[in-house]
Design a protein around this motif. Structure first.
Motif, PDB file in Angstrom:
ATOM      1  N   TYR A 170      10.963  -5.937   8.432  1.00  0.00           N
ATOM      2  CA  TYR A 170      12.028  -5.511   7.513  1.00  0.00           C
ATOM      3  C   TYR A 170      12.130  -6.437   6.318  1.00  0.00           C
ATOM      4  O   TYR A 170      12.249  -5.981   5.170  1.00  0.00           O
ATOM      5  CB  TYR A 170      13.379  -5.453   8.242  1.00  0.00           C
ATOM      6  N   VAL A 171      12.079  -7.746   6.552  1.00  0.00           N
ATOM      7  CA  VAL A 171      12.175  -8.697   5.435  1.00  0.00           C
ATOM      8  C   VAL A 171      10.991  -8.504   4.497  1.00  0.00           C
ATOM      9  O   VAL A 171      11.151  -8.524   3.265  1.00  0.00           O
ATOM     10  CB  VAL A 171      12.257 -10.140   5.945  1.00  0.00           C
ATOM     11  N   ALA A 172       9.794  -8.304   5.045  1.00  0.00           N
ATOM     12  CA  ALA A 172       8.628  -8.068   4.196  1.00  0.00           C
ATOM     13  C   ALA A 172       8.811  -6.806   3.368  1.00  0.00           C
ATOM     14  O   ALA A 172       8.552  -6.789   2.152  1.00  0.00           O
ATOM     15  CB  ALA A 172       7.372  -7.970   5.052  1.00  0.00           C
ATOM     16  N   ALA A 173       9.284  -5.735   3.988  1.00  0.00           N
ATOM     17  CA  ALA A 173       9.508  -4.487   3.256  1.00  0.00           C
ATOM     18  C   ALA A 173      10.585  -4.658   2.187  1.00  0.00           C
ATOM     19  O   ALA A 173      10.470  -4.124   1.073  1.00  0.00           O
ATOM     20  CB  ALA A 173       9.902  -3.377   4.231  1.00  0.00           C
ATOM     21  N   HIS A 174      11.629  -5.411   2.521  1.00  0.00           N
ATOM     22  CA  HIS A 174      12.716  -5.669   1.570  1.00  0.00           C
ATOM     23  C   HIS A 174      12.188  -6.347   0.313  1.00  0.00           C
ATOM     24  O   HIS A 174      12.483  -5.916  -0.817  1.00  0.00           O
ATOM     25  CB  HIS A 174      13.758  -6.549   2.264  1.00  0.00           C
ATOM     26  N   GLU A 175      11.389  -7.396   0.506  1.00  0.00           N
ATOM     27  CA  GLU A 175      10.883  -8.126  -0.665  1.00  0.00           C
ATOM     28  C   GLU A 175       9.832  -7.322  -1.425  1.00  0.00           C
ATOM     29  O   GLU A 175       9.793  -7.355  -2.655  1.00  0.00           O
ATOM     30  CB  GLU A 175      10.330  -9.478  -0.238  1.00  0.00           C
ATOM     31  N   VAL A 176       9.006  -6.591  -0.726  1.00  0.00           N
ATOM     32  CA  VAL A 176       8.005  -5.742  -1.405  1.00  0.00           C
ATOM     33  C   VAL A 176       8.705  -4.674  -2.228  1.00  0.00           C
ATOM     34  O   VAL A 176       8.267  -4.355  -3.350  1.00  0.00           O
ATOM     35  CB  VAL A 176       7.051  -5.126  -0.370  1.00  0.00           C
TER      36      VAL A 176
ATOM     37  N   GLU B 277       0.843  -1.206   0.000  1.00  0.00           N
ATOM     38  CA  GLU B 277       0.000   0.000   0.000  1.00  0.00           C
ATOM     39  C   GLU B 277       0.873   1.248   0.000  1.00  0.00           C
ATOM     40  O   GLU B 277       0.594   2.216  -0.722  1.00  0.00           O
ATOM     41  CB  GLU B 277      -0.918  -0.009   1.224  1.00  0.00           C
ATOM     42  N   ARG B 278       1.944   1.228   0.781  1.00  0.00           N
ATOM     43  CA  ARG B 278       2.856   2.378   0.809  1.00  0.00           C
ATOM     44  C   ARG B 278       3.641   2.504  -0.486  1.00  0.00           C
ATOM     45  O   ARG B 278       3.935   3.613  -0.936  1.00  0.00           O
ATOM     46  CB  ARG B 278       3.817   2.235   1.994  1.00  0.00           C
ATOM     47  N   LEU B 279       3.987   1.348  -1.082  1.00  0.00           N
ATOM     48  CA  LEU B 279       4.772   1.373  -2.319  1.00  0.00           C
ATOM     49  C   LEU B 279       3.925   1.733  -3.523  1.00  0.00           C
ATOM     50  O   LEU B 279       4.406   2.372  -4.463  1.00  0.00           O
ATOM     51  CB  LEU B 279       5.420   0.003  -2.536  1.00  0.00           C
ATOM     52  N   GLY B 280       2.674   1.289  -3.511  1.00  0.00           N
ATOM     53  CA  GLY B 280       1.783   1.552  -4.641  1.00  0.00           C
ATOM     54  C   GLY B 280       1.896   0.540  -5.750  1.00  0.00           C
ATOM     55  O   GLY B 280       1.523   0.819  -6.888  1.00  0.00           O
ATOM     56  N   ARG B 281       2.378  -0.672  -5.413  1.00  0.00           N
ATOM     57  CA  ARG B 281       2.480  -1.753  -6.392  1.00  0.00           C
ATOM     58  C   ARG B 281       1.966  -3.048  -5.763  1.00  0.00           C
ATOM     59  O   ARG B 281       2.337  -3.358  -4.631  1.00  0.00           O
ATOM     60  CB  ARG B 281       3.927  -1.958  -6.874  1.00  0.00           C
TER      61      ARG B 281
ATOM     62  N   TRP C 292      17.236   0.553  -2.096  1.00  0.00           N
ATOM     63  CA  TRP C 292      17.335   0.843  -0.672  1.00  0.00           C
ATOM     64  C   TRP C 292      16.557   2.093  -0.297  1.00  0.00           C
ATOM     65  O   TRP C 292      16.023   2.201   0.812  1.00  0.00           O
ATOM     66  CB  TRP C 292      18.798   0.949  -0.256  1.00  0.00           C
ATOM     67  N   ASP C 293      16.466   3.036  -1.229  1.00  0.00           N
ATOM     68  CA  ASP C 293      15.622   4.211  -0.991  1.00  0.00           C
ATOM     69  C   ASP C 293      14.161   3.799  -0.861  1.00  0.00           C
ATOM     70  O   ASP C 293      13.416   4.356  -0.042  1.00  0.00           O
ATOM     71  CB  ASP C 293      15.778   5.221  -2.128  1.00  0.00           C
ATOM     72  N   ALA C 294      13.749   2.814  -1.669  1.00  0.00           N
ATOM     73  CA  ALA C 294      12.367   2.321  -1.589  1.00  0.00           C
ATOM     74  C   ALA C 294      12.129   1.627  -0.250  1.00  0.00           C
ATOM     75  O   ALA C 294      11.062   1.785   0.363  1.00  0.00           O
ATOM     76  CB  ALA C 294      12.079   1.370  -2.744  1.00  0.00           C
ATOM     77  N   VAL C 295      13.096   0.841   0.218  1.00  0.00           N
ATOM     78  CA  VAL C 295      12.963   0.197   1.530  1.00  0.00           C
ATOM     79  C   VAL C 295      12.802   1.247   2.623  1.00  0.00           C
ATOM     80  O   VAL C 295      11.924   1.140   3.497  1.00  0.00           O
ATOM     81  CB  VAL C 295      14.179  -0.706   1.833  1.00  0.00           C
ATOM     82  N   THR C 296      13.621   2.286   2.575  1.00  0.00           N
ATOM     83  CA  THR C 296      13.533   3.349   3.571  1.00  0.00           C
ATOM     84  C   THR C 296      12.188   4.060   3.491  1.00  0.00           C
ATOM     85  O   THR C 296      11.592   4.392   4.528  1.00  0.00           O
ATOM     86  CB  THR C 296      14.667   4.367   3.361  1.00  0.00           C
TER      87      THR C 296
END
Length: 230
Positions: free
Chosen positions: A180-186, A137-141, A199-203
């Motif tokens: 963190y792992v979920a955010a990394h893969e998303v 939802e935060r990423l938009g994909r 890494w900017d997307a992870v942040t």
């Protein structure tokens, strides 16, 4: 093939592996299962490899002693959940019941590992789906689906088709690490690489990640020592 070091102390099995890419003899002690692997370049005789291994016997035994013992999951053992240790105790009825200090698992001792593993896998799927939903939802994909496995080499992955894969053992770790792992893969849904943009997307979707990433690198392998009888 395997050989044994037959000097002082209990014998240690060493697996010999030849590699066309190896330039020198090398030794490795797996942090996951304690396997000792001796890699040989082409043309190196086995007797030379055995002599090399024996010359490093103190180093091998030191690493084996420093490695944490495996934990067989049964009544009376402890297992972490969300990074907090819980005592496995006998339960009643048919359900696994978790509280702040313990996990009550019904059934005969021989069934405890399988019953608890099934419960933890289901819990991992729920928690990882919730985390993945938050970050997409935060990423938009969007992602396509989630697979839960018991992998040894990685904690998660993202395919080019949008399938997210996670190790169910993440549910044993602190929530910040699972997240963190979920955010990394998303984040790989946007950047299928480990560039600065990734890494900017992870942040952007998770926040500062260095502490969780360092914890996983330092402690992650410890979570393979819990044996559920599978």
């Amino acid at each position: 093939m395997a050989m044994h070091l037959l000097q002082e102390g209990p014998p240690v099995e060493v697996v010999l592996r030849r590699s066309a890419r190896a330039r020198r003899i090398s030794l490795r002690v797996s942090s996951l299962d304690g396997r000792v692997t001796l890699t040989l370049p082409k043309g190196v005789a086995e007797r030379e490899a055995m002599a090399f291994a024996r010359s490093k016997e103190d180093w091998i035994r030191g690493h084996l002693q420093a490695r944490l013992e495996n934990v067989d999951i049964t009544h009376g053992a402890e297992v972490p959940l969300g990074g907090q240790p819980r005592l496995i105790v006998p339960g009643t009825g048919r359900r696994v019941v978790v509280d702040a200090q313990s996990i009550a698992v019904p059934g005969a001792p021989a069934q405890v590992g399988a019953r608890l593993q099934a419960h933890l896998k289901a819990l991992a799927r729920t928690r990882l789906a919730e985390a993945s939903d938050l970050y997409v939802e935060r990423l938009g994909r969007p992602y396509q689906r989630i697979n839960i496995r018991d992998t040894r080499s990685r904690w998660g992955s993202c395919s080019s088709r949008g399938t997210l894969m996670y190790s169910w053992r993440l549910v044993l770790m602190p929530k910040a690490v699972l997240d963190y792992v979920a955010a990394h893969e998303v984040a790989h849904l946007e950047q299928m690489n480990h560039s600065q943009a990734f890494w900017d997307a992870v942040t952007r979707i998770y926040g500062p990640y260095s502490e969780a990433r360092a914890w996983l690198r330092q402690h992650g392998s410890e979570y393979h020592r819990f044996r559920f009888g599978d």
